[in-house]
Write a protein that holds these residues in place. Sequence first.
Motif, PDB file in Angstrom:
ATOM      1  N   SER A 190       0.818  -1.210   0.000  1.00 35.93           N
ATOM      2  CA  SER A 190       0.000   0.000   0.000  1.00 35.93           C
ATOM      3  C   SER A 190       0.852   1.260   0.000  1.00 35.93           C
ATOM      4  O   SER A 190       0.356   2.344   0.309  1.00 35.93           O
ATOM      5  CB  SER A 190      -0.925   0.011   1.219  1.00 35.93           C
ATOM      6  N   LEU A 195      -5.207  -0.217  -0.898  1.00 40.30           N
ATOM      7  CA  LEU A 195      -5.573  -1.586  -1.262  1.00 40.30           C
ATOM      8  C   LEU A 195      -6.907  -1.652  -1.998  1.00 40.30           C
ATOM      9  O   LEU A 195      -7.115  -2.550  -2.818  1.00 40.30           O
ATOM     10  CB  LEU A 195      -5.632  -2.470  -0.008  1.00 40.30           C
ATOM     11  N   TRP A 196      -7.822  -0.714  -1.736  1.00 40.85           N
ATOM     12  CA  TRP A 196      -9.089  -0.767  -2.445  1.00 40.85           C
ATOM     13  C   TRP A 196      -8.901  -0.500  -3.928  1.00 40.85           C
ATOM     14  O   TRP A 196      -9.669  -0.979  -4.759  1.00 40.85           O
ATOM     15  CB  TRP A 196     -10.108   0.205  -1.845  1.00 40.85           C
ATOM     16  N   MET A 198      -6.257  -1.617  -5.541  1.00 43.69           N
ATOM     17  CA  MET A 198      -5.794  -2.917  -6.002  1.00 43.69           C
ATOM     18  C   MET A 198      -6.976  -3.846  -6.267  1.00 43.69           C
ATOM     19  O   MET A 198      -7.019  -4.566  -7.263  1.00 43.69           O
ATOM     20  CB  MET A 198      -4.869  -3.554  -4.966  1.00 43.69           C
ATOM     21  N   ALA A 199      -7.947  -3.828  -5.360  1.00 49.20           N
ATOM     22  CA  ALA A 199      -9.090  -4.730  -5.474  1.00 49.20           C
ATOM     23  C   ALA A 199      -9.901  -4.458  -6.731  1.00 49.20           C
ATOM     24  O   ALA A 199     -10.535  -5.369  -7.281  1.00 49.20           O
ATOM     25  CB  ALA A 199      -9.973  -4.603  -4.238  1.00 49.20           C
ATOM     26  N   ARG A 206      -4.803  -7.875  -4.568  1.00 51.11           N
ATOM     27  CA  ARG A 206      -5.126  -7.170  -3.328  1.00 51.11           C
ATOM     28  C   ARG A 206      -4.824  -8.067  -2.126  1.00 51.11           C
ATOM     29  O   ARG A 206      -4.288  -7.604  -1.112  1.00 51.11           O
ATOM     30  CB  ARG A 206      -6.590  -6.754  -3.350  1.00 51.11           C
ATOM     31  N   CYS A 209      -1.113  -8.222  -1.522  1.00 53.56           N
ATOM     32  CA  CYS A 209      -0.661  -6.983  -0.879  1.00 53.56           C
ATOM     33  C   CYS A 209      -1.046  -6.956   0.597  1.00 53.56           C
ATOM     34  O   CYS A 209      -0.302  -6.435   1.435  1.00 53.56           O
ATOM     35  CB  CYS A 209      -1.254  -5.774  -1.587  1.00 53.56           C
TER      36      CYS A 209
END
Length: 263
Positions: A190, A195-196, A198-199, A206, A209
Motif C-alpha cells: 500500500s 488496497l481498495w 488494487m481490489a 489485493r 498486498c
Amino acid sequence: MRRLLIALGAITTREALRFAQQRSRFISALVRPLIWLVVFAAGFRAALGLSIIAPYQTYITYETYIVPGLCGMILLFNGMQSSLSLVYDREMGSMRLLLTSPLPRWWLLLCKILAGTVVSVLQCYAFLGIAALMGIVMPGWGYVYAFPALVLGGVMLGALGVALSSLIRQLENFAGVMNFVIFPMFFMSSALYPLWRMAESSALLRDICAVNPFTHAVELIRFALYGQFNGMALLWTMLAATGFMVLALWGYDPGRGLLRRKG
C-alpha cells in the motif's frame, strides 16, 4: 549487561562511521524517494483519485498519501543495503571473528540490525523534513509518534536483510537476489496506492498486498504520522520481525547455516 551495551555501542559506531564515509549512500537514499514524490506523484495525481480512508479525515493529495510509503522505501532499501555489508564482512573474514566472540549470537545480530535501523530512521526524518519544506506537512505530534513505528519497521526489514544475507555466498550475487525481494515487496504493497484500488483490478493482487509484511509496516507508519494507533499493523509487523529474526539466527547458526557452509 555492560558487555552487551559495549558491543551495541561499538557495532552502532562502526555502522555510523561506515555510513559517514559513504556520502553518496545518504544522497541516493534521499534522491530515490524524492524522485517518486516530485516526478511520479505529479503524473499519478490525475490518474489516481483517493477517497477518504483512515487515518485521513478529509481528501488528501497523492503526494501526501505516498509520504509514509516512501519512508518505508527508505527503510526497505537501507535494510537491504546494510545487510550487504554482512556479505562483504564475511568475505573479508571479519564476520566469522564477530560471530565467534563470547557474546550471544542473537545479540550480535540484533546489534547489527539496530545499528542499521538508526541510520535508516535518521534518513527518514531527513526526508520528512524535505517533504515539509515542499509543503507536505504532517500533524506536529505525528513526527514523534512515528518514531517507534519507524524503528519497528526498520528492525523488521533489517532482520529480513540479515536472513537473506546468510543465503548469499558471494557479493556479486547480492544485487540479483535483492531485486527479487525489494521490488515485489515495495510495489505489491500500500506504499503507492491504497488496497481498495488494487481490489478494483485484481482481488488476488489485493490479497497478496494485504499479507505483505511491508504493507503493514507502511500502514503502521501512516497511522502513527497522524497520531493514530493501528493494532493490526503493529501485530503483523512484530510477528514478521520475529519470524525474520528467527530465520536470521538459523542462517547464522554454525551447526546448520553460514558457518557450516563456509567451513
